[in-house]
Design a protein around this motif. Structure first.
Motif, short mmCIF file in Angstrom:
data_model
loop_
_atom_site.label_atom_id
_atom_site.label_comp_id
_atom_site.label_asym_id
_atom_site.label_seq_id
_atom_site.Cartn_x
_atom_site.Cartn_y
_atom_site.Cartn_z
N GLN A 1 14.32 49.15 21.80
CA GLN A 1 15.54 49.97 21.74
C GLN A 1 15.37 51.10 22.74
OE1 GLN A 1 18.46 49.60 20.58
NE2 GLN A 1 18.06 47.84 19.23
N THR A 2 16.44 51.39 23.45
CA THR A 2 16.36 52.38 24.52
C THR A 2 17.55 53.33 24.50
OG1 THR A 2 17.56 50.89 25.96
CG2 THR A 2 15.16 50.77 26.07
N ILE A 3 17.34 54.48 25.06
CA ILE A 3 18.44 55.42 25.28
C ILE A 3 18.08 56.28 26.47
CG2 ILE A 3 17.52 57.15 23.65
CD1 ILE A 3 20.51 57.80 23.01
N ALA A 4 19.10 56.73 27.19
CA ALA A 4 18.88 57.66 28.31
C ALA A 4 19.72 58.91 28.06
CB ALA A 4 19.29 57.00 29.62
N LEU A 5 19.12 60.06 28.36
CA LEU A 5 19.80 61.34 28.12
C LEU A 5 19.68 62.22 29.35
CD1 LEU A 5 17.75 61.39 24.96
CD2 LEU A 5 20.20 61.66 24.71
N GLU B 1 16.94 66.58 34.74
CA GLU B 1 16.02 65.52 34.29
C GLU B 1 16.78 64.42 33.53
OE1 GLU B 1 11.72 66.80 33.15
OE2 GLU B 1 13.11 68.29 32.37
N ILE B 2 16.23 63.24 33.62
CA ILE B 2 16.75 62.12 32.83
C ILE B 2 15.66 61.77 31.82
CG2 ILE B 2 17.55 59.73 32.90
CD1 ILE B 2 17.96 60.31 35.98
N ILE B 3 16.03 61.82 30.58
CA ILE B 3 15.05 61.46 29.53
C ILE B 3 15.31 60.02 29.14
CG2 ILE B 3 14.25 61.97 27.19
CD1 ILE B 3 15.42 64.82 27.56
N GLY C 1 17.72 66.40 25.01
CA GLY C 1 18.66 66.33 26.14
C GLY C 1 19.99 66.99 25.78
N LYS C 2 20.87 67.04 26.78
CA LYS C 2 22.18 67.70 26.55
C LYS C 2 23.30 66.67 26.44
CE LYS C 2 21.00 72.15 27.17
NZ LYS C 2 19.69 71.99 26.53
N GLY D 1 19.46 54.48 17.69
CA GLY D 1 20.85 54.14 17.35
C GLY D 1 21.64 55.38 16.96
N MET D 2 21.01 56.27 16.21
CA MET D 2 21.68 57.52 15.82
C MET D 2 21.95 58.37 17.05
SD MET D 2 19.78 58.80 12.34
CE MET D 2 18.97 59.98 13.31
N GLU D 3 20.96 58.45 17.93
CA GLU D 3 21.13 59.28 19.13
C GLU D 3 22.27 58.76 19.99
OE1 GLU D 3 17.76 60.38 21.44
OE2 GLU D 3 16.77 61.38 19.77
N ARG D 4 22.43 57.45 20.03
CA ARG D 4 23.54 56.90 20.83
C ARG D 4 24.89 57.26 20.21
NH1 ARG D 4 21.63 51.56 20.18
NH2 ARG D 4 19.90 51.12 21.56
N ASN D 5 24.86 57.65 18.94
CA ASN D 5 26.11 57.93 18.22
C ASN D 5 26.17 59.36 17.71
OD1 ASN D 5 27.64 55.22 17.88
ND2 ASN D 5 25.48 54.72 17.54
#
Ligand code: AHR
Length: 822
Positions: free
Chosen positions: A725-729, A734-736, A519-520, A465-469
């Motif tokens: 919970q998922t996230i893509a970066l 590359e796609i993380i 990721g960037k 959740g933090m990474e998404r924000n």
């Protein structure tokens, strides 16, 4: 099947380089005898000495406002003390010798005591360190001490274990004033229970002013314990917050955190008794923290006291002069770190071996302070500091912008049960994008499944959740960082150690996986999955209401129930099946109730059901003006009590869903103690006074309904969370993909990309039995494991094992895999 749709064609927000960092506080004896590998405990004989602004109360030390610290003559907590034979001067023992503290003839003005020793011929004294001194065979240990004798004295110096001498040296103290003596001890054998012995064959009198015994092999040669620093480095920390935490606040004026106390030669640092129960030498001081930051390539984040002591420990406000003094102390600290080498404090830094300024980037003003007094002080600090150091990033420890004050970043702390973290994976989705940046400065699962993989999974969901924000959340650090297993004052901690070994809890490996794969850019993605209804919602009913409320016909699942556990107050049975809530005659019960502002309340569980996840609670209650009515469901303790002597039936552990009626308002809340929150907006309710009304709370495990006299008053869905919970970066080509599966079964996830990827991909995974933990004996039971996998495609199904954190690194391609095969 769960699905994850990922758009790669358009980039989302940039990731924050600063996101994953560390928070070090000297707690659980994690400084001396830990990260700062001093092997002698009570090296400067201060452990049994306390400052004038504290008073001894039994075995405790009380501050001016009555808050008491467990002290036990300087040994700290009772259970720590029980591990070692009691001694007058903590950690020091004598055989055919007499020891006492000398308070006048000390090494220097900063030292409060010296150790006066009178040896009989063949007599000796010894120090047992932190539950024994750990040494490795053939390694070098540097011993130095300052001693003074009227007549020349030869001292035998040995490291001994179980009656065996591991190494022996001789040093002579010449007659005269204090002089420093040094030697290197090289044990022939390894031991974990060694002691340092000083003996005199001839006998005689000696004053010891200060001693130190440390390994010479330290992290980058800068004096800190190598294995622990390596553990930190492996997390790729972007910043290090120090030195606290509550210890920055202190629990009396003299124990408040101060920079000036923790610089200069270590034998001139007075040290401080901290509010975790022990004396810290502050050998791990300001310079050492900054050097560690540099060695870890992490930005320094210094926390200063804001002119008040800890608000959770009967706060004492500093007066005008003291506030100025603390503000000056913060400015001097900044000059030490950032000033030129010819400035007053910059020159001390240069003298300590670091002519160039350090990279101190952030200043946090205060820790966990709030309210008007704190805001006034904060603003004064911020203004003066920012004038002189305009580039410093200023962190406030509360949302001071709500009081109209300036800040760059607000620090938020979360300590809760695992499910709170899982339920709050979307916590930051709705934060104001124009508000301050957020520092999740402290977070940890502290209830129930502490240290387990399950806790790590729940926290990892929150991290997703933090990474998404990351446009809002700029920094995050787990807390606390370290624990000496023999001196835990707080549990859990990220890394635990004894004198020779360490291990990290599964949380560490989840953070490592995420920090190594930042990721960037965050890619736009959308997940579809099932929900899990919070497993802690179980057990029978309870009443949480004013004293003097009459009730009857209490039933759970149709069967009569009566009072079982009286957490606060009590229930008295009257005639005709009527009972009434009352104040408890038990003093401890009443005292606790008072502390939580529940002095006039009763909190009583009914019946013995501790496991049902559905049921119906019915009760008739006499409604009276000015009396609070409160019913609850799912009143089973959450996890075991931290201290096994405590009953789990306490306010922290029993957190039912509560329906409260006060005046003309009906509220549905979760929790009772520190953290309560509304499950629904408060609603109006009209009930005639002076008559009994029939109340009912019932749930099928998903939806909860509250009825009064048969009328539906509230209906809510119970707390629940996504099973994954998922996230893509994006990281170059590359796609993380990060997938956290908290469910106790494998979850196939259909990954739907809008581009081609190579079939072969790198995968990191942390998984196992949800209740499993790492230990000193099995330190790597749960760690991240990396492998090359195959089967990725534009659309493919990834099977996320039960209880797992997964990181997939997929390689974008024009079509086909790296061999051109599709
Ligand atoms: O991390 C332990 C303590 O928790 C910290 O000292 C304090 O900031 C918080 O209350």
């Amino acid at each position: 099947m769960a699905k994850l749709h990922i758009e790669t064609k358009t980039r989302g927000i940039e990731t924050a380089d600063s996101l994953y960092g560390l928070f070090f506080e000297d707690i659980n004896r994690s400084g001396d005898g830990g990260l700062y590998p001093e092997l002698l405990r009570n090296r400067s004989f201060d452990d049994g000495i306390y400052p004038d602004d504290l008073t001894l109360q039994g075995e405790g030390l009380a501050n001016a406002n009555g808050w008491t610290l467990e002290y036990h003559g300087g040994e700290g907590q009772k259970r720590w003390k029980e591990r070692e034979a009691p001694t007058e001067i903590p950690a020091w023992y004598a055989e055919r010798a007499h020891m006492e503290l000398e308070r006048k003839n000390t090494l220097n003005a900063k030292r409060q005591a010296a150790l006066a020793v009178s040896f009989e011929p063949g007599g000796r004294i010894y120090n047992i360190g932190y539950c024994g001194i750990s040494v490795n065979a053939q390694a070098d240990y540097h011993l130095y001490f300052f001693a003074k004798a009227k007549e020349r004295m030869e001292l035998g110096i040995t490291l001994e274990s179980g009656g065996r001498v591991l190494c022996a040296e001789k040093l002579a103290v010449e007659a005269g004033d204090y002089a420093r003596l040094d030697c290197v001890l090289i044990p022939e054998e390894s031991a974990t229970d060694a002691r340092l012995c000083l003996s005199s064959a001839a006998g005689g009198e000696l004053l010891l002013g200060f001693l130190s015994l440390m390994p010479t092999d330290t992290y980058r040669g800068h004096g800190l314990r190598r294995d622990l620093c390596e553990k930190l480095k492996a997390l790729h920390p972007a910043f290090l917050r120090f030195p606290g935490g509550c210890i920055v606040e202190g629990f009396s004026k003299s124990t408040a955190g101060r920079f000036k106390r923790m610089v200069g030669p270590v034998w001139e640092r007075p040290g401080v008794i901290n509010l975790w129960g022990y004396h810290s030498t502050e050998g791990l001081g300001f310079h050492e923290y900054l050097q560690l930051c540099e060695d870890l390539e992490a930005d320094a984040l210094y926390v200063c006291n804001v002119g008040m002591t800890c608000q959770a420990r009967n706060c004492i406000l500093m007066d005008e002069d003291e506030i100025e003094d603390l503000l000056d102390d913060a400015l001097c600290a900044l000059e030490y770190a950032l000033g030129p080498k010819d400035s007053e404090w910059g020159s001390l830094r240069a003298k300590m071996g670091h002519p160039e300024p350090f990279g101190l980037k952030y200043l946090e003003i205060g820790n966990e302070n709030n309210g008007k007094d704190s805001e006034e002080r904060y603003e004064r600090f911020r203004k003066r500091i920012s004038e002189r150091y305009p580039d410093l990033v200023i962190i406030a420890n509360t949302h001071v912008e709500e009081a109209g004050l300036a800040l760059d970043i607000a620090d938020e702390h979360f300590y809760d049960k695992p499910e709170w973290f899982a339920e709050n994976a979307h916590f930051y989705d709705t934060y104001d994008r124009k508000g301050p940046g957020i520092f999740v400065g402290e977070y940890a699962v502290v209830a129930g499944a502490i240290r387990t993989l399950y806790a790590a999974l729940a926290e990892a969901m929150f991290l997703v959740g933090m990474e998404r924000n990351q446009d809002v959340v700029k920094l995050a650090s787990y807390a606390p960082l370290f624990e000496n297993v023999n001196y835990a004052a707080w549990e859990p901690n990220l890394i635990a150690f004894n004198g020779s070994k360490n291990y990290a809890i599964p949380t560490y490996y989840a953070i490592k996986m995420f920090a190594e794969n930042k990721g960037k850019y965050v890619l736009n993605s959308r997940q579809e999955c099932e929900s899990i209804y919070a497993p802690y919602l179980k057990g029978g009913p309870c009443l949480v209401m004013s004293r003097g409320v009459s009730f009857c016909n209490a039933r759970w699942k149709g069967e009569p129930v009566s009072a079982e556990h009286e957490l606060f107050g009590c229930v008295k049975e009257l005639e005709n099946g009527v009972s009434v809530t009352d104040i408890s005659e038990d003093a401890a019960n009443a005292e606790q109730a008072g502390r939580f502002g529940l002095a006039d309340m009763a909190f009583v569980t009914l019946g013995t059901d501790e496991s049902s996840r559905a049921g119906s609670f019915e009760v008739e209650i006499l409604v009276e003006e000015d009396k609070k009515i409160g019913l609850g469901m799912f009143a089973t303790p959450y996890g075991k009590a931290r201290n096994s002597e405590d009953s789990p039936w306490n306010l922290f552990a029993v957190q039912p869903i509560r329906w409260t009626i006060e005046g003309k308002e009906s509220r549905l809340t979760a929790g009772v103690g520190f953290r309560t929150y509304n499950l629904a907006e408060p609603a109006p309710i009209e009930l005639a006074c002076g008559v009994y009304h029939a109340f009912q709370m019932e749930s099928d495990g998903k939806v909860l309904r509250c009825k009064a006299d048969g009328e539906l008053i509230a209906e809510v869905e119970l707390p629940h969370y996504d099973e994954i919970q998922t996230i893509a970066l994006e990281d170059g080509d590359e796609i993380i993909v990060k997938i956290v599966n908290i469910a106790d079964e494998e979850k196939p996830v259909e990954i739907c990309l809008d581009c081609e990827v190579c079939g072969s991909y790198e995968r990191g995974i942390l998984c196992g039995d949800a209740s499993a933990v790492n230990t000193l004996e099995e330190p790597e039971k749960l760690i991240d494991r990396w492998s090359r996998e195959s089967g990725a495609a534009k659309h493919f199904v990834y099977k996320a094992p039960a209880s797992s954190v997964n990181v997939l690194r997929l390689k974008k391609t024009a079509g086909g895999d790296e061999n051109g095969k599709i």
